[in-house]
Design a protein around this motif. Structure first.
Motif, PDB file in Angstrom:
ATOM      1  N   MET A   1       0.924  -1.438  -0.077  1.00 18.65           N
ATOM      2  CA  MET A   1      -0.027   0.508   0.110  1.00 18.65           C
ATOM      3  C   MET A   1       0.813   1.328  -0.326  1.00 18.65           C
ATOM      4  O   MET A   1       1.653   1.768   1.363  1.00 18.65           O
ATOM      5  N   GLY A   2       1.325   2.149  -0.907  1.00 16.67           N
ATOM      6  CA  GLY A   2       1.429   3.396  -1.010  1.00 16.67           C
ATOM      7  C   GLY A   2       0.755   4.133  -0.708  1.00 16.67           C
ATOM      8  O   GLY A   2      -0.328   4.696  -0.713  1.00 16.67           O
ATOM      9  N   SER A   3       1.673   5.366  -0.236  1.00 24.43           N
ATOM     10  CA  SER A   3       0.489   6.752   0.131  1.00 24.43           C
ATOM     11  C   SER A   3       0.341   7.561  -0.829  1.00 24.43           C
ATOM     12  O   SER A   3       1.434   8.060  -1.931  1.00 24.43           O
ATOM     13  N   ASN A   4      -1.232   8.159  -0.804  1.00 20.14           N
ATOM     14  CA  ASN A   4      -1.224   8.722  -2.254  1.00 20.14           C
ATOM     15  C   ASN A   4      -1.820   9.839  -1.160  1.00 20.14           C
ATOM     16  O   ASN A   4      -2.324  10.284  -0.342  1.00 20.14           O
ATOM     17  N   ASN A   5      -2.559  11.096  -2.400  1.00 20.71           N
ATOM     18  CA  ASN A   5      -2.763  11.670  -1.066  1.00 20.71           C
ATOM     19  C   ASN A   5      -4.808  12.238  -0.633  1.00 20.71           C
ATOM     20  O   ASN A   5      -4.170  12.037   0.740  1.00 20.71           O
ATOM     21  N   ASN A  48      -3.642  -4.643  -3.685  1.00 22.75           N
ATOM     22  CA  ASN A  48      -3.563  -4.967  -2.709  1.00 22.75           C
ATOM     23  C   ASN A  48      -4.033  -4.826  -1.291  1.00 22.75           C
ATOM     24  O   ASN A  48      -3.085  -6.152  -0.801  1.00 22.75           O
ATOM     25  N   ILE A  49      -4.087  -4.065  -1.272  1.00 22.38           N
ATOM     26  CA  ILE A  49      -5.358  -4.456   0.256  1.00 22.38           C
ATOM     27  C   ILE A  49      -6.905  -4.735  -0.215  1.00 22.38           C
ATOM     28  O   ILE A  49      -7.338  -4.231   1.008  1.00 22.38           O
ATOM     29  N   LYS A  53     -10.121  -3.346   2.311  1.00 22.63           N
ATOM     30  CA  LYS A  53     -11.256  -2.617   2.136  1.00 22.63           C
ATOM     31  C   LYS A  53     -12.514  -3.879   2.238  1.00 22.63           C
ATOM     32  O   LYS A  53     -13.473  -2.900   3.036  1.00 22.63           O
ATOM     33  N   GLY A  54     -12.368  -5.331   2.462  1.00 21.82           N
ATOM     34  CA  GLY A  54     -13.332  -5.585   2.691  1.00 21.82           C
ATOM     35  C   GLY A  54     -13.630  -5.692   3.983  1.00 21.82           C
ATOM     36  O   GLY A  54     -14.629  -5.458   4.202  1.00 21.82           O
ATOM     37  N   GLN A  55     -13.000  -5.463   5.186  1.00 17.64           N
ATOM     38  CA  GLN A  55     -13.445  -5.497   6.562  1.00 17.64           C
ATOM     39  C   GLN A  55     -13.356  -4.163   6.956  1.00 17.64           C
ATOM     40  O   GLN A  55     -14.664  -4.065   7.451  1.00 17.64           O
ATOM     41  N   LEU A  56     -13.232  -3.288   6.144  1.00 24.22           N
ATOM     42  CA  LEU A  56     -13.780  -2.409   6.714  1.00 24.22           C
ATOM     43  C   LEU A  56     -15.249  -1.832   5.922  1.00 24.22           C
ATOM     44  O   LEU A  56     -15.836  -1.277   6.247  1.00 24.22           O
TER      45      LEU A  56
END
Length: 115
Positions: A1-5, A48-49, A53-56
């Protein structure tokens, strides 16, 4: 997971919502849903995540339930805390992003551990 804005903004908003005068503050289910919505939007397109996302999404649904299943919510928070910590410790994570994720992991773990 990369950081984006969008991810950085979601992280900053989440940490700000939980921090009050140097202490961890409780937030309402409605505030939690708004934060979850911002995370779900920020994480769109990152395959990749998918599990996070599913748990969120599950947590969002659980917060809307009447009555809410407190144990299920705690379990989701603890699982998300573990996953957040793992992302923070990933070799690809760097900079202030990792410190923020570690803080978020501690907050999630704290809320998940409360009875």
């Amino acid at each position: 997971m990369g950081s984006n804005n969008l991810e950085e903004q979601a992280l900053d908003n989440t940490l700000s919502a939980f921090r009050h005068n140097g202490h961890i503050a409780a937030i309402s289910p409605e505030q939690g849903i708004k934060l979850l919505d911002s995370w779900l939007q920020a994480l769109q397109g990152d395959p990749n995540i998918d599990q996070i996302k599913g748990q969120l999404g599950e947590l969002r649904t659980a917060l809307q339930a009447t009555p809410p299943d407190d144990q299920y919510i705690r379990d989701l928070l603890l699982s998300l805390a573990d996953k957040t910590q793992a992302v923070a410790e990933d070799a690809d994570s760097e900079g202030t992003w990792t410190g923020g994720l570690e803080s978020l992991s501690k907050i999630l773990r704290d809320f998940g551990s409360k009875s």
